[in-house]
Scaffold this active site. Structure first.
Site, mmCIF file in Angstrom:
data_model
loop_
_atom_site.group_PDB
_atom_site.id
_atom_site.type_symbol
_atom_site.label_atom_id
_atom_site.label_comp_id
_atom_site.label_asym_id
_atom_site.label_seq_id
_atom_site.Cartn_x
_atom_site.Cartn_y
_atom_site.Cartn_z
ATOM 1 N N GLU A 95 -3.554 1.671 -3.884
ATOM 2 C CA GLU A 95 -4.890 1.434 -4.468
ATOM 3 C C GLU A 95 -5.572 2.613 -4.552
ATOM 4 O O GLU A 95 -6.231 2.983 -5.581
ATOM 5 C CB GLU A 95 -5.789 0.369 -4.199
ATOM 6 C CG GLU A 95 -6.664 -0.094 -5.027
ATOM 7 C CD GLU A 95 -7.699 -1.231 -4.372
ATOM 8 O OE1 GLU A 95 -8.533 -1.671 -5.350
ATOM 9 O OE2 GLU A 95 -7.465 -1.326 -3.370
ATOM 10 N N LYS B 23 -5.935 3.374 1.001
ATOM 11 C CA LYS B 23 -6.619 2.200 0.865
ATOM 12 C C LYS B 23 -5.728 1.271 0.588
ATOM 13 O O LYS B 23 -5.213 1.051 -0.458
ATOM 14 C CB LYS B 23 -7.308 2.686 -0.560
ATOM 15 C CG LYS B 23 -8.439 1.465 -0.800
ATOM 16 C CD LYS B 23 -9.451 1.914 -1.920
ATOM 17 C CE LYS B 23 -10.598 0.874 -2.021
ATOM 18 N NZ LYS B 23 -10.092 -0.520 -2.181
#
Length: 853
Positions: free
Chosen positions: A714, A562
């Site tokens: 993330e 991500k």
């Protein structure tokens, strides 16, 4: 607040508190002291929604009791005779009598409500006329004046689950209501009621009476009942509600009240009428929140109603509620111009917003009248269309953008007039200010006014060659559709101006126009020897659902990194001439054109064949080669070519491609499974200098998490191997799982605590130190402390106080009551990421770090 009786000073008022150890919520063992403390702590986010409103209290002197042994309650409208003399009050005329209501203007009144066990606070959708000052007996003589009601400043729908349904059914109905409200330009915020159902709030500008608002709400409820007869009922009769959700539209009647946002409820558990995000309503385990959960959310900065209805009480101060009169202007204005801009000024504070707020009357401007269309990413994306007339910009909010096909039309909602200077405004309006969000100029130029009547305006717009109107003149008509003049239709007229061949360039469609229906194929194919047509504009990307590892049911999951960046869809168009590379188009999830903002990504034309549409994330990497959203924002905000070219050399961006939606060879791929699309992507697109096709992280969750944490990303994205691509839809076949991040911080100050923390602190102000030793403000942390830590840290901080902040970028609202300290104490906090303004998201305290760490 544990003693049986004490006298306290709250907001400058003395209040005697008694029986503080009395348990009001037996099932949760919640005492009166805790109830009063809750009201004090929640006051900053609760008071804006109840000030200047008549407060009806529902009191439980002995608490609500338990599920098996509920206690009696009673409603109280008239102010108690025993009320302190400092409680502000106003009278309201009923049909045959006058009631005196208390006004909740500050924390002191809320504390008194807690003292008398007024757990539920109910208020109407209107406020008292601001021209009548609240009556306070200790400061004034006589009787409270009778005040008039203003028109309502909000519309409320109460979604009540009938037998056999629950709050998750209400959530589905709430989403249907949201669609209708969005279509009429009324973005809404959900509030789990603290009882059984959900309330929906939509802000109004005070133009309509309670009867008119009730009629709109009633028609909305009836239309949804017609569309969903098995799930929705709009009738009051209780026997009709079984197995359905009742949309109670009657809450908008001037004589009705609704439990206030953040009020406690008289239930066995100390539940709260809690504002929620629309994302939360998708949770299959959605439930009501207790006051402890609500306090944690607010401490973390979660307040979905933070910017709700900021314009409803122009100039409303935090305390007291009565606004000071606007300052006299330094120059004499014509009545027309003063009337036109008075409302605009009253809704903005020049010290808090970068928008132009002129004090003086606008000077006469020579030349052709101008127009501007601004793409406004506020609560809901819309396009502010502004035409110059009589020295101001007359303005309409157009939710779907000006239509670009002849005969096309859409809703336009007239807003307040704006100053001429606004035609050049681009930037970020702070979150808590009216209209908070990003503003970009979509197109601008001159306007020919052909007709300007009360209910119809006909005009021709001459925009920029690269503007959203496509560089061609366009004739529009605005037609009023209601008596108040609020709602209009904007239509692209059939009789369009003639244009020279040199100006016949294809129009850019507005981001929300031209989207394919979910049931149709968004791409079309022609014969192999002809170019394949691509969608214009590109579709919205498929969205993932926030989740956790427990949400991954089954074994057919593939994991991806991500990236912390901008979600971008790209298209490689066919070349215009032989041997000429295809042009690359870059669009954000909201349709904003980033093609010229990230010129280095033009290399995609050399890495993918024409006719290709890709999905990915644009990121900027810091010196540690990690995604840095702050750096990316600096790039994304640039608009001038010289600045963009310079920044591209200093802060180059990278395009991480993870999906393919269309190719010239295969046509539309959105109905193909994820694994097949990934295989085609790997074969079709090569990685280059700025464009990469990262490998997935495999099908083992633990392994994927380990790699992601090692790379300091993330989080991860989990995608079902067989998932198809649902453009513009959020799906639980894609689930994003974020890591808990940890950050090393430096304490730079503290804010004064209240109630139980009055002798320690409410929150610590933090900074982060970069590689050069420079400090930048990182936000504040107020949760995660033990009692011992609160005392010990405060003692340490007392020895290193200073008069000035150690960093320069602390927001005024955080610095207002701060005590600054020399940045010597290093610590560690847990957080869930970095916000767009470079603050720690949802920080939680972990520990003070040793001085040699």
């Amino acid at each position: 607040m544990g003693s049986k009786q004490q006298t306290v000073t709250v907001a400058g008022r003395k209040l005697k508190l008694t029986n503080l150890e009395k348990v009001l919520y037996p099932e949760a063992v919640t005492t009166k002291a805790e109830v009063i403390e809750y009201f004090q702590t929640i006051a900053p986010v609760m008071l804006p929604h109840i000030r200047r409103r008549a407060v009806t209290r529902k009191r439980w002197p002995d608490g609500p009791g338990t599920t098996d042994d509920p206690k009696d309650a009673f409603f109280r409208k008239n102010l108690e005779d025993s009320a302190p003399a400092w409680v502000p009050r106003l009278g309201m005329q009923h049909s045959d009598h006058v009631n005196i209501y208390p006004l909740a203007e500050d924390e002191a009144v809320l504390a008194w409500f807690g003292q008398v066990a007024a757990l539920e606070l109910h208020v109407p959708q209107w406020r008292f006329d601001a021209s009548v000052a609240p009556f306070i007996p200790q400061d004034q003589e006589g009787e409270p004046p009778v005040a008039e009601r203003r028109n309502p400043d909000r519309l409320v729908l109460d979604l009540d689950p009938g037998a056999g349904t629950d709050v998750t059914d209400c959530a589905q109905v709430a989403r249907w209501c949201r669609e209708v409200l969005d279509d009429i330009g009324l973005p809404s915020v959900p509030v789990t009621s603290g009882s059984k159902g959900i309330h929906l709030y939509a802000a109004l500008d005070g133009s309509y009476t309670s009867d008119q608002v009730s009629e709109v709400a009633k028609e909305l409820a009836r239309s949804l009942e017609a569309d969903h007869p098995k799930e929705v009922v709009s009738q009051m009769k209780k026997t009709a509600r079984k197995g359905k959700v009742f949309i109670d539209w009657s809450q908008n009647n001037a004589n009705k009240t609704t439990v206030a946002p953040y009020s406690l409820r008289g239930r066995p558990q100390p539940w709260v009428a809690a504002p929620r995000t629309w994302e939360e309503l998708k949770d299959p385990d959605l439930g009501q929140l207790t006051f402890q959960e609500v306090l944690e959310r607010v401490a973390e900065g979660t307040d979905p109603l933070a910017d709700f209805g900021r314009y409803t009480d122009p100039g409303e101060a935090d305390s007291p509620a009565v606004a000071e009169p606007a300052p006299k202007k330094t120059q004499q204005k014509t009545k027309d111009i003063e009337d036109a801009l008075t409302k605009y000024r009253s809704m903005r504070d020049a010290a808090k917003t970068p928008e132009p707020v002129p004090e003086d009357s606008p000077a006469a401007r020579e030349g052709n009248p101008i127009f501007v269309i601004q793409e406004h990413h506020a609560t809901a994306l819309h396009y502010d269309t502004r035409l110059e007339r009589d020295g101001v910009l007359v303005s309409w909010a157009v939710p779907k953008g000006p239509p670009l096909e002849v005969g096309g039309q859409g809703l336009a909602v007239q807003t307040e007039d704006h100053p001429i200077e606004y035609a050049e405004f681009e930037g970020t309006i702070p979150k808590n200010e009216y209209g908070g969000g990003e503003v970009f100029i979509w197109d601008s130029g001159t306007v020919e006014i052909e007709k300007w009547e009360k209910k119809k305006v006909v005009f021709v717009l001459h925009g920029q060659p690269e503007g959203g109107l496509g560089g061609v003149p366009r004739r529009y008509a605005l037609v009023q559709t209601d008596e108040k003049g609020k709602n209009w239709l904007i239509r692209l007229m059939k009789d369009q101006p003639k244009q020279s061949a040199a100006r016949k360039s294809p129009a850019k469609k507005s981001p929300t126009q031209g989207k394919a229906d979910s049931k149709t194929t968004p791409y079309s194919r022609t014969a192999k020897d002809e170019p394949v047509s691509l969608p214009d504009p590109l579709p919205s990307p498929m969205l993932a659902t926030m989740g956790a590892a427990k949400d991954l049911r089954g074994e057919d999951w593939i994991f991806e990194a991500k990236w912390d960046g901008y979600r971008i869809l790209s298209a490689v168009h066919h070349p215009n001439e032989e041997d000429t590379p295809g042009a690359v188009e870059l669009r954000s999830r909201n349709g904003k054109d980033y093609t010229t903002v990230f010129p280095e990504l033009a290399e995609l034309a050399d890495l993918a064949p024409p006719g290709t549409v890709l999905d990915g994330e644009v990121v900027a990497l810091n010196s540690s080669h990690r995604p840095d959203f702050g750096l990316l924002q600096r790039r994304g905000r640039l608009t001038k070519k010289r600045e963009i070219d310079r920044a591209a050399e200093r802060i180059p961006v990278h395009y991480m491609v993870f999906d393919v939606l269309h190719t010239a060879e295969h046509g539309d791929l959105t109905d193909r499974p994820y694994t097949e699309r990934r295989e085609i992507l790997r074969e079709l697109v090569a990685s280059g200098k700025q464009v990469q096709v990262p490998e997935d992280l495999g099908d083992e969750l633990d392994h994927a998490v380990e790699i992601s944490e090692e790379l300091k990303l993330e989080g991860i994205l989990a995608k079902r191997a067989k998932s198809t691509y649902r453009a513009g839809k959020r799906s639980d076949e894609w689930i994003k799982i974020k890591h808990d991040n940890h950050a090393d911080v430096v304490i730079i100050g503290w804010r004064q605590g209240k109630s139980g923390r009055a002798k320690t602190f409410g929150s610590l102000l933090l900074a982060i130190e970069d590689d050069d030793g420079e400090l930048t403000y990182a936000g504040r942390v107020g949760t995660g402390f033990s009692d011992a830590e609160l005392t010990e840290i405060r003692q340490q901080l007392e020895t290193i106080t200073r008069k000035t902040p150690p960093v320069h970028d602390v927001p005024r609202e955080d610095a207002s009551d701060a005590t600054w300290v020399t940045p010597k104490i290093h610590a560690e906090v847990k957080h869930s990421g970095i916000t767009r303004d470079h603050r720690l998201r949802h920080p939680t305290w972990r520990t003070v770090k040793p001085t040699d760490a």
